[in-house]
Design a protein around this motif. Sequence first.
Motif, PDB file in Angstrom:
ATOM      1  N   GLY A 130     -36.399  22.863  30.344  1.00  0.00           N
ATOM      2  CA  GLY A 130     -35.184  23.472  29.840  1.00  0.00           C
ATOM      3  C   GLY A 130     -33.909  22.735  30.170  1.00  0.00           C
ATOM      4  O   GLY A 130     -32.877  22.961  29.536  1.00  0.00           O
ATOM      5  N   TYR A 131     -33.955  21.840  31.173  1.00  0.00           N
ATOM      6  CA  TYR A 131     -32.719  21.195  31.624  1.00  0.00           C
ATOM      7  C   TYR A 131     -32.130  20.300  30.548  1.00  0.00           C
ATOM      8  O   TYR A 131     -30.938  20.311  30.286  1.00  0.00           O
ATOM      9  N   ILE A 132     -32.964  19.500  29.918  1.00  0.00           N
ATOM     10  CA  ILE A 132     -32.518  18.673  28.797  1.00  0.00           C
ATOM     11  C   ILE A 132     -33.538  18.850  27.677  1.00  0.00           C
ATOM     12  O   ILE A 132     -34.530  18.125  27.615  1.00  0.00           O
ATOM     13  N   PRO A 133     -33.334  19.826  26.810  1.00  0.00           N
ATOM     14  CA  PRO A 133     -34.317  20.115  25.753  1.00  0.00           C
ATOM     15  C   PRO A 133     -34.595  18.885  24.892  1.00  0.00           C
ATOM     16  O   PRO A 133     -33.710  18.099  24.579  1.00  0.00           O
ATOM     17  N   GLY A 134     -35.863  18.732  24.519  1.00  0.00           N
ATOM     18  CA  GLY A 134     -36.231  17.664  23.608  1.00  0.00           C
ATOM     19  C   GLY A 134     -36.718  16.397  24.272  1.00  0.00           C
ATOM     20  O   GLY A 134     -37.241  15.515  23.610  1.00  0.00           O
ATOM     21  N   LEU A 135     -36.556  16.292  25.612  1.00  0.00           N
ATOM     22  CA  LEU A 135     -37.029  15.098  26.303  1.00  0.00           C
ATOM     23  C   LEU A 135     -38.411  15.334  26.903  1.00  0.00           C
ATOM     24  O   LEU A 135     -38.705  16.413  27.396  1.00  0.00           O
ATOM     25  N   SER A 136     -39.228  14.327  26.865  1.00  0.00           N
ATOM     26  CA  SER A 136     -40.523  14.381  27.532  1.00  0.00           C
ATOM     27  C   SER A 136     -40.335  13.904  28.966  1.00  0.00           C
ATOM     28  O   SER A 136     -40.041  12.725  29.198  1.00  0.00           O
TER      29      SER A 136
END
Length: 222
Positions: free
Chosen positions: A144-150
């Motif tokens: 949730g901290y940086i949505p969209g990153l793996s």
Amino acid sequence: MTVKVSIVGAGSVGKALGTALTRNNLPVIYGVRDAAKHADLAKLPHTTVKSVSDAIKSTDVIIVAVPGAHDDAGVKAIAESLGPEVAGKVVIDATNPLGGWPGLDARWKEGTSAGEVMAAALPNSVVYKAFNTVPFEYMADTKGYIPGLSPTLMFAGGPERKDEVEAVIKGVGFEPAYVGPIRYARNLEAFAELWVHLGVPGAGTSAKWGRTFHFQVVRKPE
């Protein structure tokens, strides 16, 4: 693979790692000097609070999440504080050996990393370096901290019992990326220095990318 994990230290990093592990239903034992002082942690799901020696005695993998030390003597003191129970265990060193404010420099003059010093001070344990290159907020919430990153986490050490370390890293929510033996802890600690200098106001440089700058660098173009 299921491993028993203890976290030595109940500061921001220790709590963030514990939060992530227990969210994924992995039990955590906190090892602290004063268990009564941290009784609130024991109320959390899948969480126990014990003395440092009892926590280490009860687990397979120990995450060292106490404030780091810059000099050899300080690093050795941290290793010694783990006690004899640490023999035969896997130790994940999550500390950063940064110098004083505002330089917050890594161990350039020493030519070695704190991870290497800790490994030498714990010859009967298997020491790895991990969790020192990302902010604690990201450890607590990798999705949730940086949505969209793996989320990927680099680690160094071993190669013995690497599968246990990878199980813990995955338990926090990261994909483990092995970069090499414990010698490469010096590169991870230098990376942490760069993160501090670019992300913490007043620390060493006027360039301010923010606390998530390395995620900006690795973000895939949409």
